[in-house]
Design a protein around this motif. Structure first.
Motif, PDB file in Angstrom:
ATOM      1  N   LYS A  12      31.336  30.551  42.835  1.00  0.00           N
ATOM      2  CA  LYS A  12      31.025  29.119  42.809  1.00  0.00           C
ATOM      3  C   LYS A  12      32.263  28.260  43.091  1.00  0.00           C
ATOM      4  N   GLU A  13      32.806  28.421  44.281  1.00  0.00           N
ATOM      5  CA  GLU A  13      34.003  27.660  44.664  1.00  0.00           C
ATOM      6  C   GLU A  13      33.727  26.752  45.860  1.00  0.00           C
ATOM      7  N   GLU A  14      32.537  26.218  45.967  1.00  0.00           N
ATOM      8  CA  GLU A  14      32.217  25.405  47.152  1.00  0.00           C
ATOM      9  C   GLU A  14      33.165  24.228  47.328  1.00  0.00           C
ATOM     10  N   ALA A  94      41.058  31.008  44.360  1.00  0.00           N
ATOM     11  CA  ALA A  94      40.535  30.066  45.353  1.00  0.00           C
ATOM     12  C   ALA A  94      40.758  28.610  44.940  1.00  0.00           C
ATOM     13  N   ASP A  95      41.050  28.378  43.667  1.00  0.00           N
ATOM     14  CA  ASP A  95      40.998  26.998  43.157  1.00  0.00           C
ATOM     15  C   ASP A  95      42.312  26.226  43.291  1.00  0.00           C
ATOM     16  N   LEU A  96      43.187  26.685  44.207  1.00  0.00           N
ATOM     17  CA  LEU A  96      44.433  25.987  44.541  1.00  0.00           C
ATOM     18  C   LEU A  96      45.446  25.983  43.394  1.00  0.00           C
ATOM     19  N   SER A  97      45.271  26.911  42.457  1.00  0.00           N
ATOM     20  CA  SER A  97      46.233  27.038  41.360  1.00  0.00           C
ATOM     21  C   SER A  97      47.503  27.738  41.800  1.00  0.00           C
ATOM     22  N   HIS A  98      47.393  28.520  42.860  1.00  0.00           N
ATOM     23  CA  HIS A  98      48.522  29.312  43.340  1.00  0.00           C
ATOM     24  C   HIS A  98      49.039  28.726  44.647  1.00  0.00           C
ATOM     25  N   PRO A  99      50.345  28.432  44.725  1.00  0.00           N
ATOM     26  CA  PRO A  99      50.897  27.783  45.922  1.00  0.00           C
ATOM     27  C   PRO A  99      50.930  28.709  47.132  1.00  0.00           C
ATOM     28  N   LYS A 134      44.677  25.114  23.730  1.00  0.00           N
ATOM     29  CA  LYS A 134      43.946  26.336  23.403  1.00  0.00           C
ATOM     30  C   LYS A 134      44.169  27.408  24.476  1.00  0.00           C
ATOM     31  N   ARG A 135      44.086  26.962  25.717  1.00  0.00           N
ATOM     32  CA  ARG A 135      44.261  27.879  26.840  1.00  0.00           C
ATOM     33  C   ARG A 135      45.689  28.430  26.873  1.00  0.00           C
ATOM     34  N   ARG A 136      46.649  27.583  26.554  1.00  0.00           N
ATOM     35  CA  ARG A 136      48.045  28.013  26.527  1.00  0.00           C
ATOM     36  C   ARG A 136      48.264  29.098  25.471  1.00  0.00           C
ATOM     37  N   VAL A 157      50.041  39.325  33.386  1.00  0.00           N
ATOM     38  CA  VAL A 157      48.621  38.976  33.515  1.00  0.00           C
ATOM     39  C   VAL A 157      48.404  37.877  34.544  1.00  0.00           C
ATOM     40  N   SER A 158      49.385  37.703  35.409  1.00  0.00           N
ATOM     41  CA  SER A 158      49.242  36.700  36.462  1.00  0.00           C
ATOM     42  C   SER A 158      48.125  37.097  37.416  1.00  0.00           C
ATOM     43  N   GLY A 159      47.463  36.104  37.990  1.00  0.00           N
ATOM     44  CA  GLY A 159      46.412  36.391  38.963  1.00  0.00           C
ATOM     45  C   GLY A 159      46.922  36.277  40.391  1.00  0.00           C
ATOM     46  N   GLY A 177      37.098  42.328  33.286  1.00  0.00           N
ATOM     47  CA  GLY A 177      37.786  41.138  32.806  1.00  0.00           C
ATOM     48  C   GLY A 177      38.577  40.414  33.886  1.00  0.00           C
ATOM     49  N   TYR A 178      39.587  39.677  33.448  1.00  0.00           N
ATOM     50  CA  TYR A 178      40.344  38.804  34.345  1.00  0.00           C
ATOM     51  C   TYR A 178      41.683  39.378  34.759  1.00  0.00           C
ATOM     52  N   LYS A 179      42.171  40.403  34.006  1.00  0.00           N
ATOM     53  CA  LYS A 179      43.572  40.779  34.170  1.00  0.00           C
ATOM     54  C   LYS A 179      43.740  42.009  35.034  1.00  0.00           C
ATOM     55  N   GLY A 206      35.591  22.157  39.721  1.00  0.00           N
ATOM     56  CA  GLY A 206      34.960  23.394  39.285  1.00  0.00           C
ATOM     57  C   GLY A 206      35.458  23.711  37.889  1.00  0.00           C
ATOM     58  N   SER A 207      35.070  24.904  37.373  1.00  0.00           N
ATOM     59  CA  SER A 207      35.522  25.225  36.018  1.00  0.00           C
ATOM     60  C   SER A 207      35.901  26.691  35.913  1.00  0.00           C
ATOM     61  N   SER A 208      36.790  26.991  34.964  1.00  0.00           N
ATOM     62  CA  SER A 208      37.182  28.365  34.710  1.00  0.00           C
ATOM     63  C   SER A 208      36.053  29.073  33.983  1.00  0.00           C
ATOM     64  N   LYS A 209      35.883  30.369  34.290  1.00  0.00           N
ATOM     65  CA  LYS A 209      34.810  31.117  33.635  1.00  0.00           C
ATOM     66  C   LYS A 209      35.373  32.030  32.549  1.00  0.00           C
ATOM     67  N   LEU A 210      36.622  31.766  32.170  1.00  0.00           N
ATOM     68  CA  LEU A 210      37.244  32.603  31.152  1.00  0.00           C
ATOM     69  C   LEU A 210      36.680  32.260  29.773  1.00  0.00           C
ATOM     70  N   GLY A 211      36.046  33.217  29.115  1.00  0.00           N
ATOM     71  CA  GLY A 211      35.434  32.940  27.817  1.00  0.00           C
ATOM     72  C   GLY A 211      35.851  33.927  26.750  1.00  0.00           C
TER      73      GLY A 211
HETATM   74  N1  GDD Z   1      34.198  37.377  42.777  1.00  0.00           N
HETATM   75  C1  GDD Z   1      34.411  36.764  41.597  1.00  0.00           C
HETATM   76  N2  GDD Z   1      33.649  37.096  40.523  1.00  0.00           N
HETATM   77  N3  GDD Z   1      35.367  35.816  41.523  1.00  0.00           N
HETATM   78  C2  GDD Z   1      35.546  35.215  40.334  1.00  0.00           C
HETATM   79  C3  GDD Z   1      34.791  35.504  39.185  1.00  0.00           C
HETATM   80  C4  GDD Z   1      33.780  36.504  39.318  1.00  0.00           C
HETATM   81  O1  GDD Z   1      33.072  36.836  38.364  1.00  0.00           O
HETATM   82  N4  GDD Z   1      35.231  34.713  38.166  1.00  0.00           N
HETATM   83  C5  GDD Z   1      36.214  33.954  38.685  1.00  0.00           C
HETATM   84  N5  GDD Z   1      36.401  34.243  39.991  1.00  0.00           N
HETATM   85  C6  GDD Z   1      37.362  33.671  40.917  1.00  0.00           C
HETATM   86  C7  GDD Z   1      37.363  32.162  40.937  1.00  0.00           C
HETATM   87  O2  GDD Z   1      36.444  31.668  41.856  1.00  0.00           O
HETATM   88  C8  GDD Z   1      38.804  31.856  41.319  1.00  0.00           C
HETATM   89  O3  GDD Z   1      39.006  31.944  42.689  1.00  0.00           O
HETATM   90  C9  GDD Z   1      39.580  32.979  40.643  1.00  0.00           C
HETATM   91  O4  GDD Z   1      38.652  34.034  40.487  1.00  0.00           O
HETATM   92  C10 GDD Z   1      40.143  32.553  39.290  1.00  0.00           C
HETATM   93  O5  GDD Z   1      39.094  32.142  38.438  1.00  0.00           O
HETATM   94  P1  GDD Z   1      39.301  31.015  37.326  1.00  0.00           P
HETATM   95  O6  GDD Z   1      38.084  31.009  36.494  1.00  0.00           O
HETATM   96  O7  GDD Z   1      39.760  29.744  37.945  1.00  0.00           O
HETATM   97  O8  GDD Z   1      40.496  31.664  36.527  1.00  0.00           O
HETATM   98  P2  GDD Z   1      41.549  30.950  35.589  1.00  0.00           P
HETATM   99  O9  GDD Z   1      42.215  29.814  36.300  1.00  0.00           O
HETATM  100  O10 GDD Z   1      40.911  30.681  34.288  1.00  0.00           O
HETATM  101  O11 GDD Z   1      42.589  32.158  35.401  1.00  0.00           O
HETATM  102  C11 GDD Z   1      43.638  32.391  36.311  1.00  0.00           C
HETATM  103  O12 GDD Z   1      44.821  32.540  35.621  1.00  0.00           O
HETATM  104  C12 GDD Z   1      44.867  33.681  34.776  1.00  0.00           C
HETATM  105  C13 GDD Z   1      46.184  33.716  34.070  1.00  0.00           C
HETATM  106  O13 GDD Z   1      46.180  32.829  33.029  1.00  0.00           O
HETATM  107  C14 GDD Z   1      43.367  33.645  37.146  1.00  0.00           C
HETATM  108  O14 GDD Z   1      44.374  33.731  38.135  1.00  0.00           O
HETATM  109  C15 GDD Z   1      43.412  34.905  36.324  1.00  0.00           C
HETATM  110  O15 GDD Z   1      43.344  36.051  37.186  1.00  0.00           O
HETATM  111  C16 GDD Z   1      44.703  34.945  35.582  1.00  0.00           C
HETATM  112  O16 GDD Z   1      44.737  36.070  34.740  1.00  0.00           O
END
Ligand code: GDD
Ligand code: MN
Length: 369
Positions: A12-14, A94-99, A134-136, A157-159, A177-179, A206-211
């Motif tokens: 969902k990154e339209e 995708a969300d422009l967090s990374h330069p 909280k996120r920090r 744990v960088s993305g 997970g995310y890491k 958009g929003s983060s899906k980290l829960g």
């Molecule tokens: N394919 C896919 N499936 N992509 C996903 C999913 C999923 O279930 N969930 C999130 N993404 C994509 C998002 O669209 C975005 O491009 C990227 O993964 C990061 O998602 P965010 O939800 O924005 O993550 P964040 O900003 O909370 O977390 C970032 O920072 C963390 C470190 O604190 C990410 O870079 C994490 O990987 C990283 O660990």
């Protein structure tokens, strides 16, 4: 075949996907990099897929994978590893967090012989913009845990990272997970990693899906990687275990030195007990230092504290701190709880040992950068 694959996981990154693709593509063409852009989407219900398909018409180096099963950020990145058409992968959000400006720097780092180049928020020059408290806190907790496994790495744990295909090609990754980076560090085949500081900018749209679920998954992942190393002695984490065992063995040897010298000074030289004991303690600290310096933490690399006497001073201070921790825990538990003093002492010793190892590993025998 390409020279580099930029892997962008999306869900969902339209509102961002068009911008990030154009930005990445500009960096690639400006720097004459023959790079592939690989978007790995989890079948987003919004317009993400449509936007990528439209852009693809004018960009032959843009590829899209649409996943239909087992959704997840890490799983998507690993799918990207499998289908990428190059030997160097660079993962970014995708969300422009990374330069995107760092893409070239990271690629240079790989060409300079690093197996991994990590975009790091937690080192000098790096940082995080616009994150709620909280996120920090969650992120710092995750980083702290990760550093037990990889003390040399500031942001395990960088993305945002680049990695050679050979690192992950045969790695039995269990993505969840995310890491995903932690998994790559724990199970991949690598020797050299480099970190580059960057400022993480939180998404504007958009929003983060980290829960909450992500946190539990992460803890499981840390334990799984620690266990994995136990029967994979080529892994980087195993080298940490070895240091821990050696440090423990040196600690035990220190008990023998301490006791032996005490018996000698008290029984034969007939010094008073306090004087004999101080000398015995100090000499055991010295012998522990020599063994740790020449054995436990011996590396080919330079120490951040280059002179042996700096390390000795640091070790001495940490040891006194450890003794104080042991003392306080033993006496506090014995005085204020029903815990037997012998059990309290063992607890105090264990906590002091953990302190000694952790601080000495990270400060006294830190590698120079
Ligand atoms: N394919 C896919 N499936 N992509 C996903 C999913 C999923 O279930 N969930 C999130 N993404 C994509 C998002 O669209 C975005 O491009 C990227 O993964 C990061 O998602 P965010 O939800 O924005 O993550 P964040 O900003 O909370 O977390 C970032 O920072 C963390 C470190 O604190 C990410 O870079 C994490 O990987 C990283 O660990
Ligand atoms: Mn984000």
């Amino acid at each position: 075949m390409y020279d580099l694959t930029i892997i962008i996981p999306t869900f969902k990154e339209e509102s961002n996907i068009g911008t990030i693709i154009l930005e990445v593509d500009t960096v690639l063409s400006r720097n004459a990099i023959n790079g592939e852009i690989l978007v790995v989407d989890d079948n987003s219900p919004d317009r993400t897929i449509e936007i990528v398909r439209n852009l693809k018409k004018s960009k032959p180096n843009l590829n899209l994978i649409v996943r239909k099963e087992d959704p997840g950020l890490s799983q998507s990145v690993v799918e990207g590893f499998r289908q990428a058409q190059s030997d160097v992968f660079l993962v970014m959000d995708a969300d422009l967090s990374h330069p995107t400006a760092l893409i070239t720097v990271m690629l240079e780092g790989i060409h300079a012989g690093n197996d991994l180049v990590i975009g790091s928020r937690y080192m000098e020059g790096g940082g995080i913009k616009k994150w709620p408290l909280k996120r920090r806190i969650i992120s710092m907790g995750a980083t702290f845990l990760g550093r037990f496994l990889f003390p040399e790495i500031h942001d395990p744990v960088s993305g945002f990272f680049a990695v050679k295909k050979s690192v992950v090609e045969h790695a039995p990754l269990r993505p969840r997970g995310y890491k995903i980076l932690l998994e790559v560090l724990g199970k991949g085949t690598w020797q050299k990693a480099k970190e580059i500081p960057f400022e993480f900018v939180d998404r504007a749209t958009g929003s983060s899906k980290l829960g909450g679920r992500t946190i539990i998954e992460y803890a499981e992942q840390v334990i799984d990687n620690a266990r994995f190393s136990w029967n994979h002695h080529e892994s980087i984490i195993w080298q940490e275990w070895v240091k821990l065992f050696k440090f423990g063995a040196v600690g035990l040897s220190g008990i023998i030195v301490n006791e032996g010298i005490l018996i000698y000074l008290k029984g034969y030289v007939q010094l008073s007990l306090p004087v004999a004991s101080i000398i015995a303690i100090e000499l055991s600290i010295l012998s522990n230092f020599i063994l740790n310096d020449t054995w436990t933490f011996r590396t080919g690399q330079q120490h951040a504290m280059p002179h042996w006497w700096e390390r000795l001073l640091s070790f001495q201070v940490v040891s006194i701190g450890g003794a104080a921790i042991n003392f306080v825990i033993l006496n506090a538990l014995a005085a204020f709880t029903g815990v037997d003093y012998r059990v309290a002492n063992i607890l105090g010793i264990l906590i002091a040992f953990s302190w000694n190892f952790w601080v000495n590993r990270r400060v006294t025998w830190k590698k120079s950068e």
